[in-house]
Design a protein around this motif. Structure first.
Motif: not given
Length: 181
Positions: A75-101
């Protein structure tokens, strides 16, 4: 592996309040604790800390793990700031989508965000996958929490505005915690 209500999640939420940079600089994985085995909360299964594993991104990030001897499962504890099943942070994931939108050209945005990819098709696929996933997530949350999100378009800017934050995904992980398993 099934528990009383179906499959037991092996990646659990670690609430830290840190950004990905803070998580790495403070080595916050050392603070991670999992008080009992998710498979055997009563104990007696040989549950113990099992070191860490490295994330590709952000550089230096480690994820704390535990092992259940009886269940032959980690079992692992994934911190809230990192994306699950994707590399990187949630903030970077969201920022990429915001740029696309906000962009008129998905291809130009993908090329700008992923210049190391020599194949534009791969960069566009990378961005579309993230955009499609977030749109789906926002739509699911509108259904789960209609009193809070029913009138929100499934877009990053709309959810950021509704939540009054710069990173909606980190906030939404906490809000959606009861459904994450």
């Amino acid at each position: 592996m099934d528990g009383p209500c179906g499959p037991v999640p092996v990646q659990l939420r670690f609430t830290t309040g840190h950004t990905s940079e803070e998580y790495v600089s403070r080595q916050a994985w050392r603070e991670a604790t999992l008080p009992c085995c998710p498979l055997h909360p009563q104990g007696g299964c040989g549950f113990a800390r099992h070191g860490t594993y490295a994330r590709v991104e952000p550089a230096g990030a480690q994820i704390a793990r535990w092992y259940c001897r009886q269940g032959h499962c980690t079992f692992s504890l994934l911190p809230d700031c990192l994306a699950a099943r994707f590399t990187g942070s949630l903030a970077a994931f969201e920022a990429a989508v915001a740029c696309a939108e906000e962009s008129e050209s998905l291809e130009r945005t993908a090329d700008r965000l992923r210049p190391e990819l020599t194949d534009l098709f791969a960069a566009v696929r990378w961005l579309r996958r993230r955009r499609r996933l977030l749109k789906y997530l926002f739509s699911v949350l509108r259904g789960l929490l209609p009193e809070r999100f029913a009138d929100c378009l499934p877009q990053v800017g709309v959810f950021r505005s509704r939540l009054g934050c710069d990173c909606a995904l980190v906030q939404l992980r906490a809000i959606a915690a009861p459904w994450l398993g």
